[in-house]
Design a protein around this motif. Structure first.
Motif, PDB file in Angstrom:
ATOM      1  N   GLU A   1      12.896  19.778  27.376  1.00 24.69           N
ATOM      2  CA  GLU A   1      13.927  20.467  28.154  1.00 24.69           C
ATOM      3  C   GLU A   1      13.321  21.484  29.107  1.00 24.69           C
ATOM      4  N   HIS A   2      12.349  22.260  28.632  1.00 27.74           N
ATOM      5  CA  HIS A   2      11.780  23.321  29.471  1.00 27.74           C
ATOM      6  C   HIS A   2      10.784  22.773  30.489  1.00 27.74           C
ATOM      7  N   LEU A   3      10.172  21.630  30.181  1.00 28.79           N
ATOM      8  CA  LEU A   3       9.293  20.986  31.158  1.00 28.79           C
ATOM      9  C   LEU A   3      10.072  20.062  32.083  1.00 28.79           C
ATOM     10  N   ASN A   4      11.351  19.858  31.732  1.00 30.60           N
ATOM     11  CA  ASN A   4      12.214  18.956  32.493  1.00 30.60           C
ATOM     12  C   ASN A   4      11.641  17.548  32.558  1.00 30.60           C
TER      13      ASN A   4
ATOM     14  N   ALA B   1       6.272  16.028  27.824  1.00 28.26           N
ATOM     15  CA  ALA B   1       6.262  16.394  26.405  1.00 28.26           C
ATOM     16  C   ALA B   1       5.387  15.436  25.607  1.00 28.26           C
ATOM     17  N   TYR B   2       5.416  14.148  25.949  1.00 27.83           N
ATOM     18  CA  TYR B   2       4.539  13.189  25.265  1.00 27.83           C
ATOM     19  C   TYR B   2       3.071  13.479  25.566  1.00 27.83           C
ATOM     20  N   CYS B   3       2.787  13.882  26.795  1.00 23.18           N
ATOM     21  CA  CYS B   3       1.407  14.263  27.114  1.00 23.18           C
ATOM     22  C   CYS B   3       0.979  15.462  26.267  1.00 23.18           C
ATOM     23  N   GLY B   4       1.885  16.432  26.119  1.00 24.80           N
ATOM     24  CA  GLY B   4       1.583  17.576  25.272  1.00 24.80           C
ATOM     25  C   GLY B   4       1.457  17.201  23.809  1.00 24.80           C
ATOM     26  N   LEU B   5       2.196  16.166  23.390  1.00 23.64           N
ATOM     27  CA  LEU B   5       2.141  15.722  22.003  1.00 23.64           C
ATOM     28  C   LEU B   5       0.742  15.243  21.622  1.00 23.64           C
ATOM     29  N   ALA B   6      -0.030  14.803  22.610  1.00 22.98           N
ATOM     30  CA  ALA B   6      -1.384  14.319  22.340  1.00 22.98           C
ATOM     31  C   ALA B   6      -2.277  15.401  21.745  1.00 22.98           C
ATOM     32  N   ILE B   7      -1.891  16.658  21.893  1.00 24.90           N
ATOM     33  CA  ILE B   7      -2.681  17.752  21.318  1.00 24.90           C
ATOM     34  C   ILE B   7      -2.678  17.675  19.788  1.00 24.90           C
ATOM     35  N   MET B   8      -1.572  17.207  19.217  1.00 28.63           N
ATOM     36  CA  MET B   8      -1.439  17.160  17.757  1.00 28.63           C
ATOM     37  C   MET B   8      -2.542  16.332  17.096  1.00 28.63           C
ATOM     38  N   PRO B   9      -2.738  15.064  17.488  1.00 32.27           N
ATOM     39  CA  PRO B   9      -3.817  14.295  16.861  1.00 32.27           C
ATOM     40  C   PRO B   9      -5.207  14.833  17.177  1.00 32.27           C
ATOM     41  N   VAL B  10      -5.362  15.543  18.281  1.00 31.19           N
ATOM     42  CA  VAL B  10      -6.663  16.148  18.577  1.00 31.19           C
ATOM     43  C   VAL B  10      -6.980  17.234  17.552  1.00 31.19           C
ATOM     44  N   ILE B  11      -5.974  18.060  17.218  1.00 34.07           N
ATOM     45  CA  ILE B  11      -6.169  19.074  16.179  1.00 34.07           C
ATOM     46  C   ILE B  11      -6.476  18.407  14.838  1.00 34.07           C
TER      47      ILE B  11
ATOM     48  N   CYS C   1      10.953  20.922  18.292  1.00 43.52           N
ATOM     49  CA  CYS C   1       9.955  21.488  19.204  1.00 43.52           C
ATOM     50  C   CYS C   1       9.690  20.553  20.380  1.00 43.52           C
ATOM     51  N   PHE C   2       9.645  19.250  20.107  1.00 39.01           N
ATOM     52  CA  PHE C   2       9.447  18.278  21.179  1.00 39.01           C
ATOM     53  C   PHE C   2      10.617  18.332  22.152  1.00 39.01           C
ATOM     54  N   GLY C   3      11.847  18.389  21.607  1.00 37.66           N
ATOM     55  CA  GLY C   3      13.022  18.464  22.469  1.00 37.66           C
ATOM     56  C   GLY C   3      13.033  19.729  23.309  1.00 37.66           C
ATOM     57  N   TRP C   4      12.622  20.845  22.719  1.00 31.33           N
ATOM     58  CA  TRP C   4      12.543  22.104  23.455  1.00 31.33           C
ATOM     59  C   TRP C   4      11.540  21.986  24.597  1.00 31.33           C
ATOM     60  N   ALA C   5      10.379  21.372  24.290  1.00 30.71           N
ATOM     61  CA  ALA C   5       9.354  21.210  25.326  1.00 30.71           C
ATOM     62  C   ALA C   5       9.845  20.300  26.447  1.00 30.71           C
TER      63      ALA C   5
END
Length: 401
Positions: free
Chosen positions: A374-377, A382-392, A368-372
């Motif tokens: 790739e699509h975010l280029n 993707a690391y910024c988006g990964l920060a959502i995980m520990p927030v949840i 999922c990280f790799g997909w993100a």
């Protein structure tokens, strides 16, 4: 049902300390070699001719799919044979997988991946049972964290030793040498076989394999911890799997600088496991420590992903170290909390049920990280988006109070 063993209460203090230290050392070695076995293929992949990067991802996905199954079914073997025999059998499976990889036959790689995964799955439930039987409650957090340093330690040692062995001999010989070393650890751990004395001798997993998962889902605290571990493990493998590419390809650092920061991140994971375990013991609350880990993980993931080049490499290394200490260093405190929440005599089974969700996070997280990315280029985005995980995860942990 697992029955707690309490022989150490009758030992003199010095004997108890030596026994606990030896037990911890054995579980640490088992964990380190088990981790090294699962990471051997991606570490040596660049030296294997004709291997595409995508094949490494498929191999790891199969490994951790096997680990998901092994972590649940393994509890039956822990109950029937005892935690030490179960650990020995798991290491033998991994040695067999490494042996298949040493043959160099591409058609056997996925079979080898499954064997490594089946072997890796029972390791943590079995070693958790060993530590739960031999460790005083006030030292549980630190003991579990020390044992879990075997994960990054195994990765670091394998990353240093296997390429060297391959360059001196061959990549096939490197696989074979690790297989032999894994068997030696399996034999040496037989010194703890007295902990298997109260094993039931019966294995009933055909119709009850799902019981540990149901136990976890039925218990509010364990259910929350299982989901937290899924989120954390997705972060952990995304950090370990993509940080080097981010530093070198996107951030523009040289290979030497990228390697140093990556090594610092992994080493911080070892330090984090010890620090969080110590804090859990001192504060008496693993959940509060995990809440702090959530905050630091979210901030550091976002900081690393959005790091401005002009802020410098040293500061980036510090931010990466914080990310490593949290995203790689949470496991011991998590396992200690699962052991605390588990019903009496069900530590191995419940740990296996919780790890089913942990490994699921490992399986789905990096793709999922790799997909993100790739699509975010952008791996940074993707690391910024990964920060959502520990927030949840933070929300789940706060609801427990």
């Amino acid at each position: 049902m697992d029955t707690p063993i309490e022989p150490i209460k009758r030992r003199p203090t010095s004997s108890t300390l030596r026994y606990q230290t030896f037990t911890l050392g054995c579980t640490l070695a088992i964990q380190a070699f088990a981790t090294g076995a699962t990471l051997a293929f991606p570490i040596l992949a660049s030296m294997m001719p004709g291997l595409r990067p995508a094949q490494v991802g498929v191999f790891l996905a199969v490994v951790y799919f096997g680990a998901m199954i092994g972590s649940v079914l393994g509890s039956g073997f822990v109950t029937g044979f005892g935690p030490v025999r179960a650990s020995q059998g798991a290491l033998v499976l991994q040695a067999a997988g490494l042996g298949l990889l040493a043959l160099g036959e591409p058609n056997l790689r996925l079979v080898a991946a499954l064997l490594c995964g089946f072997g890796y799955g029972p390791i943590t439930p079995a070693s958790s049972q060993i530590l739960a039987r031999t460790t005083p409650p006030e030292r549980m957090g630190l003991a579990f964290s020390l044992k879990q340093t075997g994960v990054p330690l195994g990765g670091l040692l394998a990353g240093a030793a296997l390429p060297l062995a391959a360059s001196l001999m061959s990549w096939q010989a490197a696989f074979a040498a690790l297989a032999l070393s894994t068997l030696i650890v399996a034999v040496a751990s037989g010194a703890l076989r007295s902990l298997d004395d109260q094993a039931s001798g019966h294995i009933a997993i055909s119709s009850t394999w799902h019981r540990p998962i149901i136990e976890v889902l039925a218990h509010r605290g364990l259910r929350a911890m299982a989901v937290v571990s899924l989120l954390f493990s997705a972060c952990q493998l995304s950090v370990s799997g993509y940080l080097m590419a981010y530093l070198h390809q996107q951030f523009g650092l040289g290979l030497a600088q990228s390697s140093v920061i990556y090594a610092v991140t992994q080493a911080a994971g070892i330090g984090g496991r010890l620090l969080w375990g110590h804090l859990a013991d001192r504060t008496g609350s693993s959940r509060r420590v995990l809440i702090g880990v959530c905050v630091l993980m979210a901030v550091s993931a976002a900081a690393v992903g959005a790091w401005p080049v002009q802020w410098g490499v040293v500061a980036l290394a510090i931010a990466s170290a914080v990310l490593g200490a949290t995203a790689i260093g949470w496991n011991g405190v998590f396992l200690g909390e699962v052991a605390r929440l588990a019903p009496a005599g069900r530590v191995a089974a419940v740990t296996g049920g919780a790890l089913f969700f942990t490994y699921f996070g490992v399986v789905i997280g990096p793709p999922c990280f790799g997909w993100a990315a790739e699509h975010l280029n952008s791996i940074g985005f993707a690391y910024c988006g990964l920060a959502i995980m520990p927030v949840i995860a933070l929300v789940l942990l706060l609801r427990r109070f």
